[in-house]
Design an enzyme around this catalytic site. Structure first.
Site, PDB file in Angstrom:
ATOM      1  N   GLY A 194       4.748  -2.409   3.449  1.00 55.18           N
ATOM      2  CA  GLY A 194       4.466  -3.466   2.344  1.00 55.18           C
ATOM      3  C   GLY A 194       5.715  -4.018   1.748  1.00 55.18           C
ATOM      4  N   ARG A 195       6.568  -3.176   1.539  1.00 52.19           N
ATOM      5  CA  ARG A 195       7.750  -3.669   0.623  1.00 52.19           C
ATOM      6  C   ARG A 195       8.907  -4.197   1.578  1.00 52.19           C
ATOM      7  NH1 ARG A 195       6.623   1.329  -0.097  1.00 52.19           N
ATOM      8  NH2 ARG A 195       7.938   3.083   0.580  1.00 52.19           N
TER       9      ARG A 195
ATOM     10  N   GLU B 206      -6.400  -5.262  -7.463  1.00 48.92           N
ATOM     11  CA  GLU B 206      -5.922  -6.673  -7.966  1.00 48.92           C
ATOM     12  C   GLU B 206      -6.327  -7.811  -7.231  1.00 48.92           C
ATOM     13  OE1 GLU B 206      -4.314  -3.678  -7.719  1.00 48.92           O
ATOM     14  OE2 GLU B 206      -3.387  -2.969  -9.375  1.00 48.92           O
TER      15      GLU B 206
ATOM     16  N   GLU C 134      10.074   2.629  -5.017  1.00 48.75           N
ATOM     17  CA  GLU C 134       8.960   2.774  -4.272  1.00 48.75           C
ATOM     18  C   GLU C 134       9.290   3.625  -2.870  1.00 48.75           C
ATOM     19  OE1 GLU C 134       5.506   0.413  -2.562  1.00 48.75           O
ATOM     20  OE2 GLU C 134       4.669   0.939  -4.358  1.00 48.75           O
TER      21      GLU C 134
ATOM     22  N   HIS D  16      24.466 -11.417 -22.882  1.00 45.03           N
ATOM     23  CA  HIS D  16      24.205 -11.661 -24.219  1.00 45.03           C
ATOM     24  C   HIS D  16      23.285 -10.788 -24.926  1.00 45.03           C
ATOM     25  CE1 HIS D  16      26.880 -15.028 -24.740  1.00 45.03           C
ATOM     26  NE2 HIS D  16      26.535 -15.457 -23.424  1.00 45.03           N
TER      27      HIS D  16
ATOM     28  N   LYS E 237      -1.758  -5.977   2.878  1.00 44.21           N
ATOM     29  CA  LYS E 237      -1.820  -5.505   4.064  1.00 44.21           C
ATOM     30  C   LYS E 237      -3.170  -4.539   4.307  1.00 44.21           C
ATOM     31  CE  LYS E 237       0.618  -1.593   6.364  1.00 44.21           C
ATOM     32  NZ  LYS E 237       1.872  -0.741   6.524  1.00 44.21           N
TER      33      LYS E 237
ATOM     34  N   LYS F 261      -4.336   5.125  -8.998  1.00 46.91           N
ATOM     35  CA  LYS F 261      -5.545   4.146  -8.591  1.00 46.91           C
ATOM     36  C   LYS F 261      -6.768   4.824  -8.466  1.00 46.91           C
ATOM     37  CE  LYS F 261      -2.829   1.470  -5.001  1.00 46.91           C
ATOM     38  NZ  LYS F 261      -2.628   1.227  -3.618  1.00 46.91           N
TER      39      LYS F 261
END
Ligand code: F6P
Length: 552
Positions: A274-275, A219, A360, A391, A213, A512
């Site tokens: 973003g999400r 990253e 978030e 399990h 965005k 950040k």
């Protein structure tokens, strides 16, 4: 400075009534509500269908009165008004002064949405048309790599909302993909993902989507630069890189500065969080991998859920009910977590996707006006596909000391329809239904002789542990779209009740900023000044700096 809370959710009449009601029913066992003649009417009473999904929420510690009081709470918190404000394009993301109009991204042509600056739907559809043309060209072999070969490998470089949604959808719907087209995702700054993915790729047939965005995320930019260098190292001339690189962003200027030509940038609006963005051009990798038609079906499924959320009464509104049940356990039973248990490996990436969506969005401790909340907000979201979870950690769900509500997601028909797989699928569903039954009923596995002794106690299940079951007929693009939108709106409703802003994420910024200061200190630990960090952080930086600076 922490000021007085402006709004006291915990002092509303509905909240107080819910507290009293909680005390009334706390000692009751759901098992008793299912006993006798009323059993099947309980299922009718506490289940509903919407947008092709079926929700059975009868295995919850609720009565008719609980639902009534919870919907009173939703009304007192003006959930319908806040929903309508979001739909109307008001700047509900107050701290960033933006609308949150992801619903506009999946509305069909002819339905017009506006934000503060004007109509947005024309641009949405123009971008969709461009995406469709591009993905058809790639998939049909009209878009070729620098050496004239067809694209066979797709790579999405992005993180958080620019990764988790598209990654989850591509994985969930891989059965709809093509054998000769692979999709890869690189998110982490850790080079492991790159180091493991690149050997599987052929630079001549690889197309990279740099998805961010902001187009400034550390990253993503680092990974994009490394993969750019990889193309050049493997003989793709710099001038031809445009055949292998496209960008998705709101920041066209940065994308072009990176070297991606304007025509290869797929934009989306600032008003897409973003999400909440997989429906926008952030979904380009989905469209490339699954085809435009499947992407459109995904949008249609989400739109069907949007319409249900917008128009259904609160008492029969699936996202509202799911949200209210979450509030019931989080705020009145002190449940700290919610486990997501999809009974299909195709949804194995749903829990991490929902972690970002929910945590978030609602991991906040101040109200929309910045005053503190006096009630719990987002639960911890976690989970794994069943039967694997059974399990591993289901033991704790059945017999542990912590109340963990579970959302089971059951898919009636397998995506892969070989006759032999039907048998697997039957066993899978049997396990899914058995788990929610055991959580509800509890019981004893002890024999008559053991019943009184310690072994009898070890083998006793108290039950009365709540769960929802979302049932999908088949995991198709349309149903997946509806499922994702269901959770998006659930998160929104909870934020509306907690009076927090689900659309910002200031909490991730501090880390950040600090990492930007630490990076040069790792290059040269001698630059570390004594008071730059706490002693623990400083010693970790020294330790790592020395290791990285040693000859390898
Ligand atoms: O670090 C959090 C975050 O800002 C997420 O909200 C977002 O989805 C992610 O980073 C990626 O951001 P971008 O798409 O700008 O690269």
């Amino acid at each position: 400075m922490s000021s007085k809370p402006s709004f006291r959710l915990d002092q509303t009449p509905a909240w107080r009534a819910l507290l009293e009601h909680r005390d009334e029913i706390a000692s009751q066992h759901m098992r008793d509500w299912f006993a006798g003649a009323g059993a099947s009417s309980r299922v009718e009473q506490f289940s509903l269908r919407a947008a092709g999904l079926y929700l059975d929420y009868s295995k919850n510690r609720i009565t008719e009165k609980t639902r009534t009081l919870l919907t009173h709470l939703a009304r007192e918190c003006d959930v319908p008004g806040k929903r309508d404000a979001m739909w109307a394009g008001e700047h509900v993301n107050v701290t960033e002064d933006r609308a949150a109009l992801h619903v506009a991204l999946r509305a069909p042509k002819g339905v017009t949405f506006r934000n503060g600056t004007g109509e947005v739907s024309t641009t949405v559809h123009a971008t969709l048309d461009r995406m469709r043309k591009f993905s058809d060209d790639v998939r049909d072999g009209r878009w070729l790599g620098a050496t004239g070969k067809r694209i066979r490998h797709l790579v999405n470089i992005g993180i958080g909302g620019s990764d988790l949604g598209p990654r989850m959808v591509c994985d969930a719907l891989a059965a709809y993909g093509r054998a000769n087209l692979t999709a890869h995702f690189i998110a982490n700054i850790d080079p492991t993902e790159l180091a493991r993915t690149l050997p599987a790729l052929d630079p001549e047939t690889t197309l990279v989507v740099v998805c961010s965005k902001t187009f400034t995320t550390l990253e993503t930019m680092t990974n994009a630069r490394t993969i750019r260098a990889w193309f050049i190292e493997h003989g793709i001339p710099e001038a031809e890189l445009g055949k292998h690189f496209v960008a998705v962003s709101t920041n066209v200027e940065e994308a072009t500065r990176f070297g991606i030509c304007r025509d290869n940038v797929y934009e989306f609006g600032e008003w897409v969080g973003g999400r909440y963005s997989l429906w926008s051009s952030v979904g380009l990798i989905i469209m490339l991998y699954l085809g435009a038609q499947h992407f459109e079906e995904l949008l249609a499924g989400a739109h069907a859920m949007d319409e249900h959320f917008r128009t259904a009464p609160l008492e029969a509104n699936m996202p509202v009910l799911l949200a209210l049940l979450g509030i019931w356990y989080r705020n009145f039973f002190d449940a700290q977590t919610l486990s997501i248990a999809p009974y299909t490996d195709a949804l194995q990436k749903l829990p991490p996707y929902l972690q970002q969506l929910d945590m978030e969005s609602n991991g906040k401790s101040v109200q929309v006006d910045g005053t503190p909340v006096q009630w719990q907000t987002a639960p911890i979201i976690w989970g794994e596909p069943g039967t694997n979870g059974q399990h591993a950690y289901f033991q704790m769900l059945h017999q542990g000391t912590t109340l963990v509500p579970v959302d089971f997601i059951a898919v009636l028909l397998p995506q892969y329809t070989k006759p032999a797989y039907l048998d697997h699928h039957r066993k899978l569903l049997a396990n899914c239904f058995a788990q929610s039954e055991a959580l509800l009923q509890g019981g004893s596995m002890a024999t008559a002789e053991q019943a009184g002794g310690p072994l009898g106690e070890q083998r006793r299940f108290e039950g009365n542990r709540p769960s929802n079951t979302v049932v999908i007929d088949k995991l198709s693009p349309e149903r997946l779209g509806a499922l994702i939108a269901l959770y998006e709106h659930k998160v929104f409703v909870q934020a509306a009740i907690w009076n927090i802003n689900p659309f910002d994420q200031w909490g991730v910024e501090l880390g950040k900023t600090l990492s930007r200061a630490i990076e040069p200190e790792l290059v040269d630990p001698a630059t570390l000044t004594p008071d730059a960090h706490d002693a623990s952080t400083a010693s970790l930086i020294r330790l790592a700096g020395e290791a990285l600076n040693r000859k390898h």
